[in-house]
Design a protein around this motif. Structure first.
Motif, PDB file in Angstrom:
ATOM      1  N   ASP A 267     128.110 -24.715 -24.790  1.00 21.79           N
ATOM      2  CA  ASP A 267     127.223 -23.565 -24.538  1.00 21.79           C
ATOM      3  C   ASP A 267     127.447 -23.009 -23.125  1.00 21.79           C
ATOM      4  OD1 ASP A 267     126.138 -23.798 -27.056  1.00 21.79           O
ATOM      5  OD2 ASP A 267     124.401 -24.977 -26.397  1.00 21.79           O
ATOM      6  N   ARG A 270     130.703 -21.150 -23.064  1.00 19.69           N
ATOM      7  CA  ARG A 270     130.564 -19.870 -23.769  1.00 19.69           C
ATOM      8  C   ARG A 270     129.866 -18.839 -22.883  1.00 19.69           C
ATOM      9  NH1 ARG A 270     128.609 -21.675 -28.026  1.00 19.69           N
ATOM     10  NH2 ARG A 270     130.399 -21.528 -29.438  1.00 19.69           N
ATOM     11  N   ASP A 271     128.855 -19.283 -22.153  1.00 17.60           N
ATOM     12  CA  ASP A 271     128.154 -18.365 -21.245  1.00 17.60           C
ATOM     13  C   ASP A 271     129.086 -17.877 -20.136  1.00 17.60           C
ATOM     14  OD1 ASP A 271     125.816 -18.628 -22.676  1.00 17.60           O
ATOM     15  OD2 ASP A 271     124.978 -20.195 -21.367  1.00 17.60           O
ATOM     16  N   ASP A 276     129.296 -14.375 -27.188  1.00 23.07           N
ATOM     17  CA  ASP A 276     128.013 -14.431 -27.896  1.00 23.07           C
ATOM     18  C   ASP A 276     127.879 -15.781 -28.580  1.00 23.07           C
ATOM     19  OD1 ASP A 276     127.411 -11.837 -27.132  1.00 23.07           O
ATOM     20  OD2 ASP A 276     128.403 -10.971 -28.893  1.00 23.07           O
ATOM     21  N   ASP A 277     126.679 -16.094 -29.037  1.00 25.78           N
ATOM     22  CA  ASP A 277     126.415 -17.400 -29.641  1.00 25.78           C
ATOM     23  C   ASP A 277     127.270 -17.663 -30.876  1.00 25.78           C
ATOM     24  OD1 ASP A 277     124.592 -17.870 -27.684  1.00 25.78           O
ATOM     25  OD2 ASP A 277     122.834 -17.300 -28.889  1.00 25.78           O
TER      26      ASP A 277
END
Length: 587
Positions: A267, A270-271, A276-277
Motif C-alpha cells: 500500500d 502504491r501511494d 489507485d487502489d
C-alpha cells in the motif's frame, strides 16, 4: 561370432541411449530458455525496482568460482554492474523508486559502501527508496539506512550489535592426533600460522584486529548517524547490549520507521508511485532489469581502458571464475599489453592473498604492461591484503575504499609431519635408504632436523625481504620505513593512506578517471576482463568434467557455515610460501 554380436548390440544400444539423453538435454535446455524469456517482467511506467541481493555478489558479473546448475539465463550480477544499473535507474523515467529487501545472509561492509554510494546518487534524482526485511542482519540494515524509510516485519528481528572476528584454532586437535606442524613466518603480526601453533590470539594479532574492526565499525556508525539522525554515542550504546533485538525498541530508538506487514508495504509503495487502489503495482527485480539495461555495449571511443577484475585467492593454475590463477592471468595481461587500442589498465583487486609464486608471476606481467608505457591504476575492494597487496604495490596510483582491508605484508609456510599420527593412530611406519641427508628433507613423515628448519626459515625470510623491497620500490619509500609498517599487519584503507601504502580513498570510477588522465584520453570505452562464460557454456563444462558441481550444493546446505568449510578446504591448496589472510570477520 556370438561374442561379436553381443558387443555389437551393446554398442548400438549405448549409442541409442546416449543420443536419447542428448536430445532430451537439448529439449530441456530449449524449454528452460523459452520459459525464462516468458517469465521476464517488462519495465513499465511507475515501476519499482526491487533489490534483494539474494545471490552471491562478485565484483564482476558471473565471476564466481562455483555456480549451481541453471539452464536459465540468470546472471550473478556483479558489484560493478549493480552500481551502473542503479545509476541508470535514476535516469529511467519508468522507475519511480527502489525497494531494498536484502535477503543474502549478510553483505560485506565494503560491498555495502559501494551500493550505498549508488543509492545516494539515485536519491539525488528525487526518487524514493524504501528498506524492508523480515530479518535484517547488521550490514543489511546498514545498507537500508540510506533509504527514506526503513521498515521491519512486526515479528521480525534485526541485528545491530557490533563487529567481531572469529578465528578457528586447530592446535589441540593436531596434538590429539599426534600431528606435528612446523611453521615458519616473517612478520610480528603475520598471524596466519597462529591457528596451528597456538590455542588463542597473540597480543599482536588482537591489537591489529581490534584496530581494524573499530575503524570499520566507526565508519558504519558515522554513516548510520547521518542517515538516521541518531548521535553516534547513542548508536554505540544501543549496539553494546543489542537493544534493537526488540523491534518495538528499535522503532522507539529511531533505528526503524515502523513495523509493517507485506500488504501494508505494498500500500505504501502504491501511494508513492501514485497508483489507485485497484491498480497493479509493477515490481521489477534486478535480474529482469539487468537483462534490459545491463548488457548494452559502449563503442563511443576508439581507445580503450582495460578494467581487470582480480578477485579470490591467488593460486597456481589456469582457471577463471572467482579465483586468481597465475597461468590464466599471465596470458590475459599479456594479451592486454599487446593490444594497441588499450591505452590504460585499471586493476580491481579483491583478494586476501595466496601463493607467493603465483603473485610474483602476475606482478611480472603487470610490470611488463607498465614498461610498454601504459599506466596501471589499482582500485581495492574488500581485500587487497598480503598477496593481494603484492600484486598491487607497483601501480602508478592506488585507490582504496575507507573500509578496505589491506597491508598484511608478510609471508609464511607450513609443513605437517604425519609420521607419529600414522604410527600411533593407524600403525603405518616408514624407513628409508638415502644417498644424502637432504634426500629425505621435507617429506612430511619425518620430524624436521635443525638444518631443515634453518633452510625453511631462511627461505621465508628471503621472500619476506624481497616483498619489502618490492613495496619500497613500488611505493618509493625507504625499505626501513616499509619494514616498520609491514610485519604482516593489516590496515584499513583510511589508515593505509596515512602510512603511504595507498594514494587516495576512492572507488572504481575514481581509479578509471585517474588512469584516463594519466593516459591523456578524452574519448574512450571500458573493456572488462576476464570474459566470463555464459550459463550454457558453464553447464557443458560441468557435464564434460571441466568444472565442479559439488560446491554449490554444499554451499546451499551449509548456509552461514560455508565460509568455515571453504577456509578449511583452502588448506589443501597450500603450495610453497604463502602470503594470505587467516581469519573471518563477522560483520
Amino acid at each position: 561370432m556370438r561374442q561379436f554380436f553381443k558387443f555389437f548390440t551393446a554398442s548400438c544400444l549405448g549409442t541409442i541411449v546416449g543420443l536419447f539423453l542428448l536430445f532430451g538435454l537439448l529439449a530441456l535446455i530449449g524449454g528452460r530458455m523459452i520459459s525464462s524469456f516468458e517469465k521476464s517482467a517488462s519495465v513499465t511506467p511507475n515501476s519499482v525496482l526491487e533489490l534483494t541481493f539474494e545471490d552471491m555478489l562478485p565484483e564482476k558479473t558471473n565471476n564466481v568460482e562455483d555456480t549451481p546448475i541453471d539452464l536459465s539465463d540468470k546472471k550473478y550480477i556483479g558489484l560493478y554492474d549493480y552500481d551502473k544499473m542503479i545509476r541508470h535507474a535514476a535516469e529511467d523515467s519508468r522507475i519511480k523508486g527502489i525497494l531494498l529487501r536484502p535477503e543474502m545472509a549478510s553483505l560485506p561492509a565494503s560491498e555495502v559502501a559501494v551500493i550505498r554510494r549508488s543509492l545516494e546518487a539515485f536519491k539525488e534524482s528525487g526518487k524514493f527508496i524504501y528498506g524492508y526485511g523480515k530479518f535484517l542482519t547488521q550490514n543489511n540494515y546498514y545498507l537500508c539506512t540510506v533509504a527514506d524509510s526503513v521498515f521491519l516485519n512486526p515479528v521480525g528481528t534485526m541485528e545491530f550489535r557490533g563487529i567481531s572476528v572469529d578465528i578457528t584454532y586447530f592446535k589441540k586437535m593436531l596434538d590429539n592426533l599426534d600431528i606435528e606442524m612446523d611453521v615458519f613466518y616473517a612478520g610480528q603480526f603475520k598471524s596466519a600460522t597462529e591457528p596451528f601453533r597456538m590455542t588463542k590470539m597473540s597480543d599482536a594479532n588482537r591489537i591489529q584486529l581490534r584496530a581494524y574492526i573499530e575503524d570499520v565499525f566507526g565508519q558504519m556508525l558515522t554513516d548510520i548517524s547521518a542517515d538516521r539522525h541518531v548521535p553516534v554515542a547513542d548508536l554505540r550504546n544501543m549496539a553494546e547490549t543489542w537493544k534493537s533485538f526488540d523491534p518495538d525498541s528499535a522503532v522507539t530508538m529511531g533505528l526503524l520507521d515502523g513495523l509493517i506487514y507485506e500488504d501494508q508495504l505494498t500500500d505504501r509503495l502504491r501511494d508513492r508511485t501514485g497508483l489507485d487502489d485497484d491498480d497493479d503495482l509493477n515490481m521489477v527485480d534486478a535480474q529482469d532489469y539487468f537483462k534490459e539495461v545491463g548488457s548494452k555495449l559502449d563503442f563511443s571511443g576508439k581507445d580503450k581502458v582495460a578494467l581487470v577484475f582480480l578477485e579470490g585467492e591467488i593460486t597456481v593454475g589456469d582457471e577463471s571464475g572467482g579465483v586468481i590463477t597465475d597461468d590464466y592471468y599471465q596470458k590475459l595481461l599479456a594479451k592486454i599489453r599487446k593490444d594497441d587500442k588499450i591505452k590504460a589498465v585499471v586493476l580491481r583487486v579483491n583478494s586476501p592473498g595466496g601463493s607467493v609464486l603465483a603473485s610474483e608471476n602476475i606482478l611480472r606481467e603487470i610490470r611488463n604492461i607498465q614498461r610498454e608505457g601504459k599506466p596501471v591504476v589499482v582500485s581495492m575492494g574488500r581485500y587487497a591484503a598480503s598477496g593481494g597487496y603484492y600484486i598491487s604495490c607497483y601501480a602508478d596510483s592506488i585507490f582504496a575504499q575507507p573500509n578496505t582491508l589491506t597491508g598484511s605484508i608478510g609471508v609464511f609456510s607450513m609443513i605437517p609431519n604425519l609420521g607419529k599420527f600414522l604410527d600411533n593412530k593407524i600403525g603405518i611406519t616408514f624407513d628409508t635408504v638415502r644417498t644424502t641427508a637432504a634426500s629425505t628433507y621435507l617429506t612430511g613423515v619425518y620430524s624436521l632436523g635443525e638444518d631443515e628448519k634453518q633452510l625453511m626459515q631462511k627461505l621465508t625470510d628471503n621472500i619476506y625481504a624481497d616483498f619489502l623491497s618490492k613495496v619500497a620500490e613500488g611505493r618509493k619509500m625507504p625499505v626501513e620505513n616499509v619494514a616498520e609498517i609491514a610485519q604482516g599487519r593489516i590496515w584499513t584503507g583510511r589508515k593505509a593512506i596515512e602510512i603511504g601504502l595507498v594514494d587516495k580513498l576512492g572507488y572504481i570510477e575514481d581509479a578509471i578517471a585517474c588512469a584516463t588522465h594519466m593516459a591523456k584520453l578524452d574519448s574512450y570505452r571500458i573493456d572488462e576482463y576476464p570474459k566470463m562464460k555464459d550459463p550454457m557454456e558453464r553447464l557443458f563444462a560441468k557435464i564434460t568434467g571441466d568444472e565442479s558441481m559439488s560446491s554449490p550444493m554444499i554451499k546451499e546446505q551449509l548456509g552461514s557455515m560455508y565460509p568455515y568449510y571453504k577456509q578449511f578446504k583452502s588448506l589443501h591448496k597450500l603450495e610453497g610460501v604463502q602470503a594470505r589472510l587467516p581469519f573471518l570477520i563477522r560483520e
